[in-house]
Write a protein that holds these residues in place. Sequence first.
Motif, PDB file in Angstrom:
ATOM      1  N   GLU A   1     -14.920  49.557  11.596  1.00 58.23           N
ATOM      2  CA  GLU A   1     -15.214  50.129  12.834  1.00 58.23           C
ATOM      3  C   GLU A   1     -15.712  50.520  13.268  1.00 58.23           C
ATOM      4  N   GLU A   2     -17.072  50.865  12.715  1.00 60.05           N
ATOM      5  CA  GLU A   2     -18.558  51.140  12.940  1.00 60.05           C
ATOM      6  C   GLU A   2     -18.959  49.731  13.416  1.00 60.05           C
ATOM      7  N   GLN A   3     -18.447  48.870  12.396  1.00 59.42           N
ATOM      8  CA  GLN A   3     -19.141  46.739  12.644  1.00 59.42           C
ATOM      9  C   GLN A   3     -18.829  46.428  13.681  1.00 59.42           C
ATOM     10  N   ALA A   4     -17.298  46.941  14.212  1.00 59.12           N
ATOM     11  CA  ALA A   4     -16.890  46.445  15.957  1.00 59.12           C
ATOM     12  C   ALA A   4     -17.186  47.125  16.462  1.00 59.12           C
ATOM     13  N   ALA A   5     -17.535  48.371  16.011  1.00 64.29           N
ATOM     14  CA  ALA A   5     -18.527  48.661  17.450  1.00 64.29           C
ATOM     15  C   ALA A   5     -19.997  47.948  18.092  1.00 64.29           C
ATOM     16  N   SER A   6     -20.451  48.295  16.964  1.00 65.86           N
ATOM     17  CA  SER A   6     -21.815  47.427  16.985  1.00 65.86           C
ATOM     18  C   SER A   6     -21.698  46.422  17.822  1.00 65.86           C
ATOM     19  N   VAL A   7     -20.783  45.628  17.724  1.00 63.64           N
ATOM     20  CA  VAL A   7     -20.513  43.970  18.886  1.00 63.64           C
ATOM     21  C   VAL A   7     -19.748  44.084  19.817  1.00 63.64           C
ATOM     22  N   GLY A   8     -19.349  45.575  20.210  1.00 60.52           N
ATOM     23  CA  GLY A   8     -18.499  45.394  21.349  1.00 60.52           C
ATOM     24  C   GLY A   8     -17.570  45.641  21.420  1.00 60.52           C
TER      25      GLY A   8
END
Length: 157
Positions: free
Chosen positions: A106-113
């Motif tokens: 989820e953190e990685q996903a948030a980093s790309v929007g």
Amino acid sequence: MEKLPMFQKLHHVCIVVRDIDKAVKYYESIGVGPWTDFPPLDAYELDGYDRDAFLKMRYKFANTDNAQLQLCQPGDGDTPQRRFLESRGEGVFHLGFSVESCDKAEEQAASVGLEVLARGRLDDRSGFTYFKTVNEGAGVTLEVRAPSTKATQGIKS
């Protein structure tokens, strides 16, 4: 753009259907199966789901040589699966990818929007996260799933 590690290891394809028994019968007639009921879903802590509606969904899975196939028949109530079925009809609802940690994914996903559509976690923080990709991703939701550290889940890791 660099590859996101969370979308590299396909675990399963989930198909939303109106009649799960009819779908199982069809798939078995062409050699796909055997089909197994999912373990009970009541242990999940949920975000983005109406709990009663979530618990009314029926899931079955069949393991193939390289991925798992899942069938989902939404019950009454508001779930992403029910909304998909009503707006788009039967078809592939999501692609599920294996990760070590849904929280990290989820953190990685948030980093790309990417935004979270819904999530479920067990007490060991394993579980699943659906991302809001259905409109951007050619009608398919992307999911990450991390297997439980407990042997009670029974679903192929």
